[in-house]
Scaffold this motif. Structure first.
Motif, PDB file in Angstrom:
ATOM      1  N   ARG A 114       0.837  -1.208   0.000  1.00 31.33           N
ATOM      2  CA  ARG A 114       0.000   0.000   0.000  1.00 31.33           C
ATOM      3  C   ARG A 114       0.870   1.257   0.000  1.00 31.33           C
ATOM      4  N   GLY A 115       1.947   1.231   0.753  1.00 29.39           N
ATOM      5  CA  GLY A 115       2.853   2.376   0.802  1.00 29.39           C
ATOM      6  C   GLY A 115       3.545   2.626  -0.522  1.00 29.39           C
ATOM      7  N   ASP A 116       3.836   1.565  -1.262  1.00 22.88           N
ATOM      8  CA  ASP A 116       4.517   1.707  -2.549  1.00 22.88           C
ATOM      9  C   ASP A 116       3.595   2.226  -3.647  1.00 22.88           C
ATOM     10  N   ARG A 117       2.302   2.340  -3.372  1.00 20.25           N
ATOM     11  CA  ARG A 117       1.384   2.933  -4.358  1.00 20.25           C
ATOM     12  C   ARG A 117       1.755   4.377  -4.662  1.00 20.25           C
ATOM     13  N   THR A 118       2.404   5.041  -3.725  1.00 22.17           N
ATOM     14  CA  THR A 118       2.776   6.442  -3.951  1.00 22.17           C
ATOM     15  C   THR A 118       3.717   6.576  -5.136  1.00 22.17           C
ATOM     16  N   ASP A 119       4.408   5.492  -5.499  1.00 23.46           N
ATOM     17  CA  ASP A 119       5.270   5.519  -6.679  1.00 23.46           C
ATOM     18  C   ASP A 119       4.447   5.781  -7.935  1.00 23.46           C
ATOM     19  N   ILE A 173       0.886   7.106  -7.594  1.00 21.01           N
ATOM     20  CA  ILE A 173      -0.103   8.155  -7.327  1.00 21.01           C
ATOM     21  C   ILE A 173       0.473   9.548  -7.585  1.00 21.01           C
ATOM     22  N   ASP A 174       1.663   9.818  -7.090  1.00 22.16           N
ATOM     23  CA  ASP A 174       2.258  11.143  -7.281  1.00 22.16           C
ATOM     24  C   ASP A 174       2.485  11.463  -8.763  1.00 22.16           C
ATOM     25  N   GLN A 185      -0.914  12.060 -10.585  1.00 18.40           N
ATOM     26  CA  GLN A 185      -1.499  13.373 -10.315  1.00 18.40           C
ATOM     27  C   GLN A 185      -0.770  14.451 -11.109  1.00 18.40           C
ATOM     28  N   THR A 187       7.397   4.697 -13.789  1.00 18.25           N
ATOM     29  CA  THR A 187       7.528   5.532 -12.598  1.00 18.25           C
ATOM     30  C   THR A 187       8.968   5.498 -12.074  1.00 18.25           C
ATOM     31  N   ARG A 238     -10.869   7.671  -9.140  1.00 16.16           N
ATOM     32  CA  ARG A 238      -9.634   7.228  -8.490  1.00 16.16           C
ATOM     33  C   ARG A 238      -9.910   5.848  -7.911  1.00 16.16           C
TER      34      ARG A 238
END
Length: 138
Positions: free
Chosen positions: A36-41, A43-44, A47, A81, A126
């Motif tokens: 779940r934390g690696d989703r930011t790779d 999401i950012d 956006q 990414t 989303r």
């Protein structure tokens, strides 16, 4: 009487059993948390790409499905990414033309594939698409 120092074999085995039980509970939970934390790779950058799509739309009255038009380095039709966990592509939203909506799909790569793919569009969709095809709102 002699004073004994140290632990008996039974005490050590009980301690090891307790540690094994705790580890069998904690490790899978940590792995899910890490995914779940690696989703930011994804999401950012997604956006940022949506913001760039809006600027492109302001100049051209249409979104683009070619991410290189936004100044991104594209390989094989997809933007990778920074950490390489996702490949992002852009396409029309369903049957709507690019003058109406653009949808970004972030396909998980490697171990991150267990977490699913991310889908964002300019209509504020989303979602996380799981491997079984179900979608979950983010």
């Amino acid at each position: 009487m002699k004073i004994k120092y140290g632990f008996s074999l039974v005490e050590l085995m009980v301690t090891l059993a307790i540690i094994a039980i705790l580890a069998s509970i904690a490790v899978p939970g940590y792995q899910n948390y890490s995914l779940r934390g690696d989703r930011t790779d994804a999401i950012d950058p997604m956006q940022a790409i949506l913001n760039a799509q809006e600027l492109y739309y302001a100049d051209n009255d249409s979104y683009t499905s070619d991410l290189s038009d936004l100044g991104l380095t594209v390989s094989g039709g997809a933007y990778t990414t920074p950490k390489g966990r996702y490949k992002i592509t852009a396409a029309q939203c369903g049957g709507d033309p690019l003058t109406v909506c653009v949808e970004l799909t972030s396909t998980a790569q490697g171990p991150q594939a267990k977490d699913g793919d991310l889908i964002f569009n300019t209509r504020n969709k989303r979602v996380l698409r799981l491997s079984d095809g179900t979608e979950k709102e983010l």
